[in-house]
Design a protein around this motif. Structure first.
Motif, PDB file in Angstrom:
ATOM      1  N   UNK A   8     -31.501 -54.801  63.789  1.00 60.18           N
ATOM      2  CA  UNK A   8     -31.989 -54.597  65.122  1.00 60.18           C
ATOM      3  C   UNK A   8     -31.984 -53.377  65.549  1.00 60.18           C
ATOM      4  N   UNK A   9     -31.210 -52.371  64.951  1.00 55.97           N
ATOM      5  CA  UNK A   9     -31.411 -50.960  65.543  1.00 55.97           C
ATOM      6  C   UNK A   9     -30.845 -49.929  64.445  1.00 55.97           C
ATOM      7  N   UNK A  10     -31.323 -48.779  64.717  1.00 54.91           N
ATOM      8  CA  UNK A  10     -31.100 -47.770  63.597  1.00 54.91           C
ATOM      9  C   UNK A  10     -30.766 -46.468  64.640  1.00 54.91           C
ATOM     10  N   UNK A  11     -29.171 -46.462  64.710  1.00 52.19           N
ATOM     11  CA  UNK A  11     -28.771 -45.638  65.856  1.00 52.19           C
ATOM     12  C   UNK A  11     -28.606 -44.296  64.853  1.00 52.19           C
ATOM     13  N   UNK A  12     -29.174 -42.978  65.459  1.00 52.32           N
ATOM     14  CA  UNK A  12     -28.831 -41.642  64.874  1.00 52.32           C
ATOM     15  C   UNK A  12     -28.145 -40.879  65.623  1.00 52.32           C
ATOM     16  N   UNK A  13     -26.966 -40.342  65.231  1.00 57.23           N
ATOM     17  CA  UNK A  13     -26.312 -39.377  65.737  1.00 57.23           C
ATOM     18  C   UNK A  13     -25.641 -38.367  65.037  1.00 57.23           C
ATOM     19  N   UNK A  14     -26.538 -37.370  65.111  1.00 58.97           N
ATOM     20  CA  UNK A  14     -26.091 -36.171  64.290  1.00 58.97           C
ATOM     21  C   UNK A  14     -26.054 -36.338  62.701  1.00 58.97           C
ATOM     22  N   UNK A  15     -25.068 -36.335  62.246  1.00 54.56           N
ATOM     23  CA  UNK A  15     -24.871 -36.622  60.710  1.00 54.56           C
ATOM     24  C   UNK A  15     -24.661 -37.862  60.325  1.00 54.56           C
ATOM     25  N   UNK A  16     -24.741 -38.773  61.591  1.00 53.71           N
ATOM     26  CA  UNK A  16     -24.460 -40.339  61.306  1.00 53.71           C
ATOM     27  C   UNK A  16     -25.479 -41.340  61.513  1.00 53.71           C
ATOM     28  N   UNK A  17     -25.697 -42.140  60.474  1.00 52.84           N
ATOM     29  CA  UNK A  17     -26.610 -43.204  60.858  1.00 52.84           C
ATOM     30  C   UNK A  17     -25.838 -44.656  60.797  1.00 52.84           C
ATOM     31  N   UNK A  18     -26.282 -45.347  61.992  1.00 47.60           N
ATOM     32  CA  UNK A  18     -25.466 -46.536  62.121  1.00 47.60           C
ATOM     33  C   UNK A  18     -26.492 -47.820  62.198  1.00 47.60           C
ATOM     34  N   UNK A  42     -24.091 -34.882  55.035  1.00 42.59           N
ATOM     35  CA  UNK A  42     -23.477 -33.688  55.556  1.00 42.59           C
ATOM     36  C   UNK A  42     -24.480 -32.812  56.201  1.00 42.59           C
ATOM     37  N   UNK A  43     -25.710 -33.452  56.451  1.00 47.00           N
ATOM     38  CA  UNK A  43     -26.787 -32.557  57.434  1.00 47.00           C
ATOM     39  C   UNK A  43     -27.021 -33.566  58.557  1.00 47.00           C
ATOM     40  N   UNK A  44     -27.696 -32.780  59.465  1.00 46.58           N
ATOM     41  CA  UNK A  44     -28.226 -33.551  60.674  1.00 46.58           C
ATOM     42  C   UNK A  44     -29.201 -34.612  60.198  1.00 46.58           C
ATOM     43  N   UNK A  45     -29.117 -35.828  60.762  1.00 41.23           N
ATOM     44  CA  UNK A  45     -30.200 -36.920  60.051  1.00 41.23           C
ATOM     45  C   UNK A  45     -31.119 -37.291  61.561  1.00 41.23           C
ATOM     46  N   UNK A  46     -30.715 -36.521  62.598  1.00 42.24           N
ATOM     47  CA  UNK A  46     -31.762 -36.997  63.939  1.00 42.24           C
ATOM     48  C   UNK A  46     -33.237 -36.965  63.565  1.00 42.24           C
ATOM     49  N   UNK A  47     -33.538 -35.962  62.840  1.00 37.55           N
ATOM     50  CA  UNK A  47     -35.136 -35.671  62.402  1.00 37.55           C
ATOM     51  C   UNK A  47     -35.427 -36.314  61.222  1.00 37.55           C
TER      52      UNK A  47
END
Ligand SMILES: [Zn+2]
Length: 424
Positions: A8-18, A42-47
């Motif tokens: 339903x949704x791929x939430x991105x929050x800095x280093x975390x994907x949910x 261990x890295x930012x995944x927002x991009x």
């Protein structure tokens, strides 16, 4: 009711994907009730585009989709990964001819968001690393590529096992420091999705269990998609644990017939070292040690004695003997070994407190006896092992099975076994 799983949704929050998802149909009983799946890098995944992050979600559900004829819906997915799905399915089918592999994956939009090899001058490689004989062999074979070392928390080391994780991450840091490499530690909830116990009965015809036989290969590999995007990886290596000469005698989720078909973007996956059996790998590691004076500080132990090898469990003994048979010194390889250890080994073998099954005997111990005799002149203190080269494993096996029978026919043990059976 149709079985469906919908991302339903791929939430991105800095280093975390949910990943937030929904499930319908009878398959729910094989899944834990939580409907999200988080992975921390261990890295930012927002991009990092969703189409790439979603590979981890789809990859982990894929074998489940196949087995339970599920329709999986994903809003966005990397096209290279989408187009490898049919080959991956064929790989599973070849591994388990008696199980049906159906189901389908519906993607609302396919994307090509990886940089092309033309767009980036630099292409790197990475290797999954756990510090064992297989992982070190693969690392040494590709050391000149300076691969990133990928290690997952939440695979064999459970997320709540902080001590175990501390040991594993320290081991991999030792390797990265020694060879000037970079570690990438990923923690993932991918083992909290499937109720592995509930799946046992369903998977009976396969002769294997969910994690070992179905999930762990593509499940682990698909965590590499975000890393591949971030660091322009051309190749990700995953070390073989079985070998070509064992084909058709085992089942395993991680196999060349499956792994080598997996793609994301321009990154290919290589199931590495399959042509080498375990003794060949030990031979290679000994050779490398002699040539470079860098010995693989392998961790093989079942006992997890704070990241060290205990030097008295079956796997430690087996590896130590394999090293000795090559004419090398186990003390160079993160083992502690002396005449007292040899005596302790002899005692535990002759008293049957060390239990080795028939497959282990024929696969490892009998060949190592032969190799020791062959390499007699190369082996330091050969006299310490002469008794072992003559040890009668056939007789050992007979006596051991008698002892085990006696043990399990003890009235108290029988009672416990009956209770276990009733609980199942
Ligand atoms: Zn051990």
């Amino acid at each position: 009711m149709n079985n469906t799983i919908q991302l339903v949704k791929t939430e991105k929050n800095n280093q975390l994907v949910n990943f937030i998802y929904e499930v319908s149909g009878d398959i729910a009983k094989y899944l834990y009730p939580k409907r999200n799946f988080a992975v921390k890098y261990p890295f930012d995944i927002n991009d990092i585009p969703e189409s790439i992050l979603n590979v981890t979600f789809a990859g982990n559900f894929l074998p489940f989709i196949f087995l339970f004829n599920v329709t999986l819906t994903v809003p966005a997915l990397d096209s290279a990964f989408y187009y490898c799905i049919e080959d991956v399915r064929k790989g599973y089918q070849e591994m388990y001819p008696r199980m049906p592999f159906n189901g389908n994956v519906i993607v609302k939009k396919l994307y090509n968001e990886f940089q092309t090899p033309k767009e980036t001058a630099l292409r790197n490689t990475a290797s999954f690393f756990s510090g064992g004989v297989d992982a070190y062999t693969t690392l040494f074979r590709h050391l000149d590529e300076k691969p990133f070392l990928l290690t997952l928390h939440g695979a064999d080391i459970k997320l709540d096992d902080l001590k175990g994780w501390d040991s594993l991450s320290s081991l991999t840091k030792i390797a990265s420091a020694e060879y000037s490499l970079e570690n990438i530690f990923i923690s993932s909830e991918f083992r909290l999705l499937f109720n592995e116990g509930a799946l046992i009965r369903f998977l009976e015809p396969s002769g294997d269990r969910w994690w070992h036989g179905f999930q762990h290969g593509i499940g682990i590999i698909s965590h590499g998609a975000a890393v591949a995007y971030k660091y322009n990886l051309s190749t990700i290596y995953i070390a073989s644990s079985f070998s070509k000469d064992q084909k058709n005698t085992y089942t395993c989720a991680s196999d060349p017939t499956i792994d080598n078909h997996i793609r994301f973007g321009f990154t290919k996956i290589v199931h590495d070292g399959y042509e080498l059996n375990r003794q060949n790998k030990i031979h290679y590691l000994c050779q490398q040690g002699n040539n470079t004076h860098h010995f693989a500080k392998v961790h093989v132990c079942f006992q997890q004695a704070e990241g060290k090898n205990c030097c008295h469990c079956e796997k430690c003994y087996r590896t130590i003997l394999e090293i000795i048979a090559e004419g090398a010194d186990p003390n160079d390889f993160a083992f502690e070994w002396n005449i007292e250890s040899v005596k302790a080994f002899e005692k535990s073998l002759k008293s049957y407190s060390l239990e080795i099954n028939d497959a282990g005997i024929s696969r490892y111990y009998v060949p190592v006896q032969k190799l020791m005799k062959l390499n007699k002149d190369k082996i330091k203190n050969y006299e310490w092992y002469e008794w072992f080269t003559k040890f009668d494993f056939e007789e050992y096996s007979r006596q051991l099975s008698l002892k085990l029978k006696q043990r399990y026919s003890h009235p108290r043990i029988k009672k416990i076994l009956r209770k276990i059976k009733l609980m199942r």
